[in-house]
Write a protein that holds these residues in place. Structure first.
Motif, mmCIF file in Angstrom:
data_model
loop_
_atom_site.group_PDB
_atom_site.id
_atom_site.type_symbol
_atom_site.label_atom_id
_atom_site.label_comp_id
_atom_site.label_asym_id
_atom_site.label_seq_id
_atom_site.Cartn_x
_atom_site.Cartn_y
_atom_site.Cartn_z
ATOM 1 N N GLY A 48 11.043 3.378 -22.203
ATOM 2 C CA GLY A 48 11.824 4.271 -21.353
ATOM 3 C C GLY A 48 11.721 5.700 -21.823
ATOM 4 O O GLY A 48 11.360 5.970 -22.976
ATOM 5 N N VAL A 49 11.998 6.637 -20.904
ATOM 6 C CA VAL A 49 11.990 8.063 -21.254
ATOM 7 C C VAL A 49 13.226 8.714 -20.613
ATOM 8 O O VAL A 49 13.631 8.328 -19.520
ATOM 9 N N VAL A 50 13.811 9.645 -21.353
ATOM 10 C CA VAL A 50 14.981 10.379 -20.845
ATOM 11 C C VAL A 50 14.631 11.857 -20.813
ATOM 12 O O VAL A 50 14.134 12.398 -21.812
ATOM 13 N N ASP A 51 14.880 12.512 -19.710
ATOM 14 C CA ASP A 51 14.817 13.976 -19.690
ATOM 15 C C ASP A 51 15.844 14.475 -18.685
ATOM 16 O O ASP A 51 15.973 13.906 -17.587
ATOM 17 N N THR A 52 16.569 15.503 -19.061
ATOM 18 C CA THR A 52 17.601 16.037 -18.174
ATOM 19 C C THR A 52 16.973 16.682 -16.937
ATOM 20 O O THR A 52 17.639 16.832 -15.923
ATOM 21 N N GLU A 108 7.932 2.411 -17.912
ATOM 22 C CA GLU A 108 8.606 1.729 -16.806
ATOM 23 C C GLU A 108 9.922 2.356 -16.383
ATOM 24 O O GLU A 108 10.235 2.435 -15.209
ATOM 25 N N ARG A 109 10.749 2.773 -17.374
ATOM 26 C CA ARG A 109 12.096 3.245 -17.015
ATOM 27 C C ARG A 109 12.240 4.723 -17.314
ATOM 28 O O ARG A 109 11.746 5.197 -18.334
ATOM 29 N N GLU A 110 12.944 5.433 -16.447
ATOM 30 C CA GLU A 110 13.240 6.835 -16.735
ATOM 31 C C GLU A 110 14.713 7.108 -16.446
ATOM 32 O O GLU A 110 15.305 6.476 -15.559
ATOM 33 N N PHE A 111 15.301 8.004 -17.218
ATOM 34 C CA PHE A 111 16.731 8.325 -17.124
ATOM 35 C C PHE A 111 16.901 9.840 -17.198
ATOM 36 O O PHE A 111 16.067 10.540 -17.773
ATOM 37 N N THR A 112 18.036 10.305 -16.664
ATOM 38 C CA THR A 112 18.307 11.748 -16.768
ATOM 39 C C THR A 112 19.405 12.033 -17.789
ATOM 40 O O THR A 112 19.774 13.187 -17.986
ATOM 41 N N SER A 113 19.926 10.988 -18.421
ATOM 42 C CA SER A 113 20.867 11.243 -19.531
ATOM 43 C C SER A 113 20.737 10.133 -20.559
ATOM 44 O O SER A 113 20.413 8.981 -20.222
ATOM 45 N N LEU A 114 21.003 10.517 -21.801
ATOM 46 C CA LEU A 114 20.963 9.516 -22.881
ATOM 47 C C LEU A 114 22.019 8.447 -22.629
ATOM 48 O O LEU A 114 21.788 7.265 -22.897
ATOM 49 N N GLY A 115 23.172 8.878 -22.092
ATOM 50 C CA GLY A 115 24.250 7.918 -21.797
ATOM 51 C C GLY A 115 23.747 6.792 -20.900
ATOM 52 O O GLY A 115 24.039 5.613 -21.157
ATOM 53 N N ASP A 116 22.987 7.135 -19.854
ATOM 54 C CA ASP A 116 22.467 6.100 -18.940
ATOM 55 C C ASP A 116 21.513 5.167 -19.685
ATOM 56 O O ASP A 116 21.530 3.951 -19.480
ATOM 57 N N ALA A 117 20.683 5.743 -20.541
ATOM 58 C CA ALA A 117 19.729 4.911 -21.297
ATOM 59 C C ALA A 117 20.483 3.988 -22.255
ATOM 60 O O ALA A 117 20.111 2.824 -22.432
ATOM 61 N N LEU A 118 21.554 4.488 -22.847
ATOM 62 C CA LEU A 118 22.329 3.653 -23.778
ATOM 63 C C LEU A 118 23.076 2.554 -23.025
ATOM 64 O O LEU A 118 23.218 1.435 -23.526
ATOM 65 N N MET A 135 23.318 11.486 -33.172
ATOM 66 C CA MET A 135 24.582 10.847 -33.557
ATOM 67 C C MET A 135 24.958 9.759 -32.539
ATOM 68 O O MET A 135 25.446 8.686 -32.910
ATOM 69 N N GLU A 136 24.698 10.011 -31.256
ATOM 70 C CA GLU A 136 24.970 8.990 -30.217
ATOM 71 C C GLU A 136 24.084 7.769 -30.419
ATOM 72 O O GLU A 136 24.529 6.626 -30.295
ATOM 73 N N LEU A 137 22.809 8.032 -30.733
ATOM 74 C CA LEU A 137 21.861 6.923 -30.937
ATOM 75 C C LEU A 137 22.269 6.085 -32.147
ATOM 76 O O LEU A 137 22.237 4.850 -32.111
ATOM 77 N N LEU A 138 22.662 6.764 -33.227
ATOM 78 C CA LEU A 138 23.050 6.039 -34.444
ATOM 79 C C LEU A 138 24.316 5.215 -34.186
ATOM 80 O O LEU A 138 24.431 4.080 -34.665
ATOM 81 N N ALA A 139 25.247 5.798 -33.421
ATOM 82 C CA ALA A 139 26.486 5.067 -33.110
ATOM 83 C C ALA A 139 26.170 3.792 -32.331
ATOM 84 O O ALA A 139 26.883 2.790 -32.437
ATOM 85 N N ALA A 140 25.071 3.832 -31.555
ATOM 86 C CA ALA A 140 24.664 2.648 -30.782
ATOM 87 C C ALA A 140 23.722 1.752 -31.585
ATOM 88 O O ALA A 140 23.103 0.835 -31.036
#
Ligand SMILES: NC(=O)c1ccc[n+]([C@@H]2O[C@H](COP(=O)([O-])OP(=O)(O)OC[C@H]3O[C@@H](n4cnc5c(N)ncnc54)[C@H](O)[C@@H]3O)[C@@H](O)[C@H]2O)c1
Length: 352
Positions: free
Chosen positions: A31-35, A50-60, A82-87
């Motif tokens: 997956g890839v995320v870009d605002t 395959e997957r794309e997101f516009t926010s890290l929150g959606d990817a998480l 910090m969000e990634l580590l928390a997850a």
């Protein structure tokens, strides 16, 4: 099962990460995320993601990945990592790890406490000549290190080989402190600091620094990036914990050099010259027996793995993931001290 990687950011550097991960058996960018939605969509198409997101929150919320490569602009590294580590996601983060030591230190401590693989993409660890030079210094081939000169030379402010700095966001944010840039010091000064001190085999003890910013303005339509006040050149004199002293310089005004790194390092029993110019690495050595005639020989260097390969190996086989966040934080402390020195008329600052 293949290690599932999320790419956070789909800009210039993310393409390199996508290409590198694609070369590694056992890793898949899922997956890839870009605002910027259009940028993310185009990137996913180009790299077959395959997957794309516009926010890290959606990817998480989706969550179907093991690790992330954080390739966002510098000020975005801290909150998103910090969000990634928390997850509980492992992270390969772009340099500089953060924009302050406090944040970089918190990132390192959080990753360590959670037992997550954490690595900072100091790309020039992949320079074969630099790795061999570090090995030779550690083996005592030049004796005790006394003096070194290191420089990182770029010229994207004087020519447009990489595009137009005055109108392209990827260059404009690097010129704006309001956009979180630490100038050339944070952008590539960190690389050459790592390069020199890794080879010298010692951390920085004291630093004095002079930064310089020349007046410039964004092209019409890009006023949101004004003022372009981040530093263009950085000149540091450093003393290392092993007693050696040296200079570490970086500039965006080195006309005639696109992206070149040089290190000359001298000890009581010999000298080494490392260069990485036009993507080619070279190492020269003046051995003890050749010092009186000042004769230099070329030293062949072995291939080294990419940082992405080191990261995936650490995930899959439990190998060492170096350089880690702790190293990124230590370098960040030097950058902070260098900035403080510049603000105080170049006063020499001792690191804590
Ligand atoms: N290791 C190296 O040699 C090297 C080389 C170049 C760049 N870098 C680093 O890579 C990072 C990215 O640089 P770049 O040149 O690709 O910049 P860039 O501006 O081209 O790309 C950054 C991308 O991140 C996106 N983005 C911004 N905020 C985001 C968020 N919150 N979530 C998701 N996406 C977001 C932007 O839309 C943009 O597409 C920087 O930290 C830079 O210092 C490292």
């Amino acid at each position: 099962m293949s290690t599932r990687i999320l790419l956070l950011g789909a800009g210039l550097m993310a393409a390199k990460h996508a290409e590198r991960f694609a070369e590694i058996p056992g890793a898949t960018v899922v997956g890839v995320v870009d605002t910027r939605e259009d940028v993310g969509a185009e990137f996913a198409k180009t790299h077959g993601i395959e997957r794309e997101f516009t926010s890290l929150g959606d990817a998480l919320d989706w969550g179907q990945f093991d690790a992330a490569a954080n390739v966002t602009p510098d000020p975005v590294h801290y909150p998103t990592t910090m969000e990634l580590l928390a997850a509980k996601k492992h992270v390969l983060c772009e340099k500089p790890l953060a924009t302050t030591f406090a944040h970089a230190d918190e990132m390192a401590s959080t990753a360590e406490a959670a037992g997550l693989i954490n690595m900072v993409n100091l790309s020039y660890r992949e320079v074969a000549a630099m790795r061999e030079a570090a090995r030779m210094v550690a083996a005592g081939d030049i004796g005790d290190v006394r003096y070194f000169e290191a420089s990182y030379l770029q010229s994207w402010l004087t020519q447009d080989a990489w595009g137009d700095w005055a109108s392209e966001p990827a260059w404009l944010w690097r010129l704006s402190t309001a956009h979180g840039s630490k100038g050339v010091l944070g952008d590539v000064g960190i690389h050459i600091l790592d390069f020199a001190t890794h080879v010298a085999g010692a951390d920085v003890d004291t630093v004095a620094c002079q930064l310089k910013t020349f007046e410039k303005a964004p092209a019409p339509g890009n006023e949101a990036y004004a003022p372009l006040d981040a530093n263009d050149s950085a000149i540091m004199t450093v003393a290392l914990a092993n007693g050696a002293t040296g200079t570490v310089n970086a500039t965006r005004y080195a006309s005639g050099h696109l992206n070149d790194l040089y290190l000359r390092i001298f000890g009581t029993k010999g000298g080494l010259e490392v260069s990485f110019a036009k993507n080619t690495s070279a190492l020269r050595y003046c051995a003890t027996s050749a010092m009186t005639t000042a004769t230099w020989e070329d030293v062949p260097a072995l291939d080294v793995p990419t940082n992405q390969a080191v990261f995936v190996k650490a995930l899959t086989e439990g190998g060492e993931a170096m350089p880690d966040f702790r190293r990124g934080a230590a370098l960040q402390a030097v950058l902070d001290a260098a900035e403080a020195s510049d603000l105080d008329d170049g006063r020499r600052i001792t690191l804590g």
